[in-house]
Design an enzyme around this catalytic site. Sequence first.
Site, PDB file in Angstrom:
ATOM      1  N   HIS A   1     -50.411  21.783   4.678  1.00 42.89           N
ATOM      2  CA  HIS A   1     -51.347  21.884   5.356  1.00 42.89           C
ATOM      3  C   HIS A   1     -52.665  22.130   5.058  1.00 42.89           C
ATOM      4  O   HIS A   1     -53.057  23.211   5.284  1.00 42.89           O
ATOM      5  CB  HIS A   1     -50.789  22.967   6.562  1.00 42.89           C
ATOM      6  CG  HIS A   1     -49.595  22.796   7.362  1.00 42.89           C
ATOM      7  ND1 HIS A   1     -49.687  22.073   8.584  1.00 42.89           N
ATOM      8  CD2 HIS A   1     -48.297  22.933   7.323  1.00 42.89           C
ATOM      9  CE1 HIS A   1     -48.444  22.024   8.869  1.00 42.89           C
ATOM     10  NE2 HIS A   1     -47.554  22.667   8.186  1.00 42.89           N
TER      11      HIS A   1
ATOM     12  N   LYS B   1     -38.141  29.925   2.737  1.00 38.07           N
ATOM     13  CA  LYS B   1     -39.171  29.125   3.453  1.00 38.07           C
ATOM     14  C   LYS B   1     -40.256  28.974   2.170  1.00 38.07           C
ATOM     15  O   LYS B   1     -40.566  30.075   1.489  1.00 38.07           O
ATOM     16  CB  LYS B   1     -39.764  29.888   4.584  1.00 38.07           C
ATOM     17  CG  LYS B   1     -40.854  29.209   5.268  1.00 38.07           C
ATOM     18  CD  LYS B   1     -41.469  29.952   6.483  1.00 38.07           C
ATOM     19  CE  LYS B   1     -42.483  29.293   7.221  1.00 38.07           C
ATOM     20  NZ  LYS B   1     -42.915  29.906   8.328  1.00 38.07           N
TER      21      LYS B   1
ATOM     22  N   GLU C   1     -55.246  21.314   6.215  1.00 36.16           N
ATOM     23  CA  GLU C   1     -56.250  21.303   7.427  1.00 36.16           C
ATOM     24  C   GLU C   1     -56.272  23.116   7.737  1.00 36.16           C
ATOM     25  O   GLU C   1     -57.054  23.510   8.381  1.00 36.16           O
ATOM     26  CB  GLU C   1     -55.689  20.868   8.859  1.00 36.16           C
ATOM     27  CG  GLU C   1     -54.781  21.244   9.454  1.00 36.16           C
ATOM     28  CD  GLU C   1     -53.374  20.964   8.851  1.00 36.16           C
ATOM     29  OE1 GLU C   1     -52.095  21.281   9.608  1.00 36.16           O
ATOM     30  OE2 GLU C   1     -53.161  20.399   7.858  1.00 36.16           O
TER      31      GLU C   1
ATOM     32  N   CYS D   1     -46.807  17.369   7.546  1.00 38.04           N
ATOM     33  CA  CYS D   1     -45.616  18.385   7.365  1.00 38.04           C
ATOM     34  C   CYS D   1     -44.493  17.418   8.100  1.00 38.04           C
ATOM     35  O   CYS D   1     -43.926  16.554   7.774  1.00 38.04           O
ATOM     36  CB  CYS D   1     -45.991  19.496   8.363  1.00 38.04           C
ATOM     37  SG  CYS D   1     -44.852  20.860   7.646  1.00 38.04           S
TER      38      CYS D   1
END
Length: 340
Positions: free
Chosen positions: A233, A162, A235, A141
């Site tokens: 992301h 966003k 993860e 990121c």
Amino acid sequence: MTILIDGDQVISSPALVPAERDLARDGGGELTIGLVNNMPDPALKATERQFLKLLQAAAGPRRIRLHCFSLPSVKRSPEAKWHVESEYSDLSDLKRRKFDGLIVTGAEPVAPELDQEPYWSDLTDLIDWAKANTRSTIWSCLAAHAAVLHLDGVARRRLPAKCHGIFDCDAVTSDALTLAAPAPLKVSHSRLNELAERDLAQAGYQVLTRSAEAGVDVFVRQYASRFVFFQGHPEYDALSLQREYLRDIGRYLARERETYPRLPVSYFDAATEDKLARFEKKAVHQRHPALTNELPGLNLRADIDAGSAAAVLFRNWLQYLSMEVEAPVLARQPKVLVPR
């Protein structure tokens, strides 16, 4: 903090982690990996758990010695600072060791431009070090955005809204990192900026996966180390986006942000989205921190498939690191001549 991952065992006590010389006598394969965790305080420990879980699931028969670090210039609350100082290794130790792989997370932005962040100098020093001293490094990121800006002057662009949710990402080229990946990969993204694919291609980066809605997902570039960049992301666990969304609602109600947060894409089920839309209307008209007590119960969609993309990516990444480790050993083994 040093953690040994050995099959289904995770040993985090320094007194119980075997010394490297003892492990070497066992003859088992071992990788040394560093995690530089720069995530904001509320996500600090969750990020540790997420990456530890991923590495354990992906390790297979390999042992992994995981060392945790954080950039000292990332601003922390007293509690989070105590956790880092007591549980993490000092960043100066990183450069005195040899690491097979490195994972560097993003951080919460506090300045209008990346190169004005208080941690910019520490982060760029780390980028330069990793380029020559690891076999491969993952930049996640904001860390990915910072790395390409520092290395090649590729600047990120502010999004009109966003990018937040779970997006279907497709492989656009064949690569060992995405071998046997599900199609599509479902990946969490949560960011206010993006790197344009055209800018990356012009600078020599190779895009591996992309989303029609979220844009570039995973891309790579080969230096002495293979740099892997995540705009998303992978993860994140199933509740990570929910925690961020509720945090942003709380900030809006406390007047710490001007706009009400948009719903994460393809994340909550339809009934929950309807309840949250009604709550938003009430929050806009009765803006007060106490309204957080009236948030409805939340249910996720059944098809978010959290962690599936990460499982493949990290398994293939560890395989790449293992091949790099084993190749020099195999090259040193004597050849056996077969009589004719």
